[in-house]
Motif scaffolding. Sequence first.
Motif, mmCIF file in Angstrom:
data_model
loop_
_atom_site.group_PDB
_atom_site.id
_atom_site.type_symbol
_atom_site.label_atom_id
_atom_site.label_comp_id
_atom_site.label_asym_id
_atom_site.label_seq_id
_atom_site.Cartn_x
_atom_site.Cartn_y
_atom_site.Cartn_z
ATOM 1 N N HIS A 201 38.491 28.935 38.009
ATOM 2 C CA HIS A 201 39.279 29.325 36.876
ATOM 3 C C HIS A 201 39.276 31.172 37.003
ATOM 4 O O HIS A 201 38.206 31.591 37.341
ATOM 5 C CB HIS A 201 38.430 28.958 35.600
ATOM 6 N N ILE A 203 40.626 35.053 36.284
ATOM 7 C CA ILE A 203 41.003 35.996 35.169
ATOM 8 C C ILE A 203 41.152 37.288 35.847
ATOM 9 O O ILE A 203 40.221 37.893 36.517
ATOM 10 C CB ILE A 203 40.102 35.989 33.840
ATOM 11 N N GLU A 219 46.340 41.178 30.653
ATOM 12 C CA GLU A 219 45.217 40.072 31.084
ATOM 13 C C GLU A 219 46.074 38.848 31.647
ATOM 14 O O GLU A 219 46.685 38.219 30.809
ATOM 15 C CB GLU A 219 44.390 39.763 29.987
ATOM 16 N N GLU A 221 45.156 35.034 33.081
ATOM 17 C CA GLU A 221 44.167 34.001 33.022
ATOM 18 C C GLU A 221 44.906 32.728 33.474
ATOM 19 O O GLU A 221 46.048 32.347 33.276
ATOM 20 C CB GLU A 221 43.541 33.578 31.791
ATOM 21 N N TYR A 223 44.280 28.683 34.820
ATOM 22 C CA TYR A 223 43.036 27.824 34.614
ATOM 23 C C TYR A 223 42.523 27.236 35.817
ATOM 24 O O TYR A 223 41.315 26.449 36.015
ATOM 25 C CB TYR A 223 43.517 26.759 33.563
ATOM 26 N N GLY A 260 48.092 28.488 32.340
ATOM 27 C CA GLY A 260 47.319 29.974 32.176
ATOM 28 C C GLY A 260 48.185 30.570 31.057
ATOM 29 O O GLY A 260 49.070 29.976 30.349
#
Length: 271
Positions: A201, A203, A219, A221, A223, A260
């Motif tokens: 995962h 970020i 940001e 992200e 998964y 994400g």
Amino acid sequence: MAKKMIIKGVGTFMAKRAKKDGKGLEVVTLGTLQDLKIDLNVELEDIFGGDGLFAIDTLVKSKSIEITATDAKFDLAALELMMGSRVVEQQANYVWVLNEQGTAVTGTAGAEYEPVFGGAAASNTIFGDGNFSVRLKDDNSLFTKVTGTPAKDNEFKYDSATGKLVFSAAISGQDIAINYQREETVDLVDILSEEVPVPVHIIHHGSFLQKDGTYGGIETELYQARAKGTFSIDAQRAAASASAIQLQVLDPERPDGKLGSIKRYSSATKV
């Protein structure tokens, strides 16, 4: 809606995954990035009909997201992501000393040379059996290891009591070069033939000062992603080496269908 922003840096990157024993998470942080690129790709196929020269529609064949991150500092954790093996921390092991050079001098038992990591306290530190390579520096000829007092000019003995190499007296004053192993506490990644990268995962976060005095934040992200491509340890003369990792996003098969998210925000202070 947050206004447009200019990305003025590289930000920070984190990857996390379940521990091998299933208890908790492991986190890998690339905090000294040189560059990071996130590519979102869509592959289309044209659909034609009739006699027209232009497509009447398109078929989405695939979508993909790839991440490439280059870290200025070498970290075994990045190699761990690429290869799938686990880092073992602070383990007693052996590391090589290569091409150590010195001069044999006259001693009590013949010509002697004490390795840099030798000495009387080194009987368990220097791992000599089968891993000593001793040669004359000038003509590159190898010495043969013996257990008794060297009787020939091409023989040497390792004296575990003193941590010295012993040669025949004729070698006194000559330059030698040696390779050997010494004991050290290391962090270790074993490269195994059957290990595969484990999904992680990830970020990426960046917060950058804008001309109006605010900080623009972004940001990303994702998964689930898995490492792919090439991890290079690129050592060069008079140059700093940086290693890159490449990851490809996988479908985490969540009930909501999400892969994400990408978030954009403004803040009065740097995050």
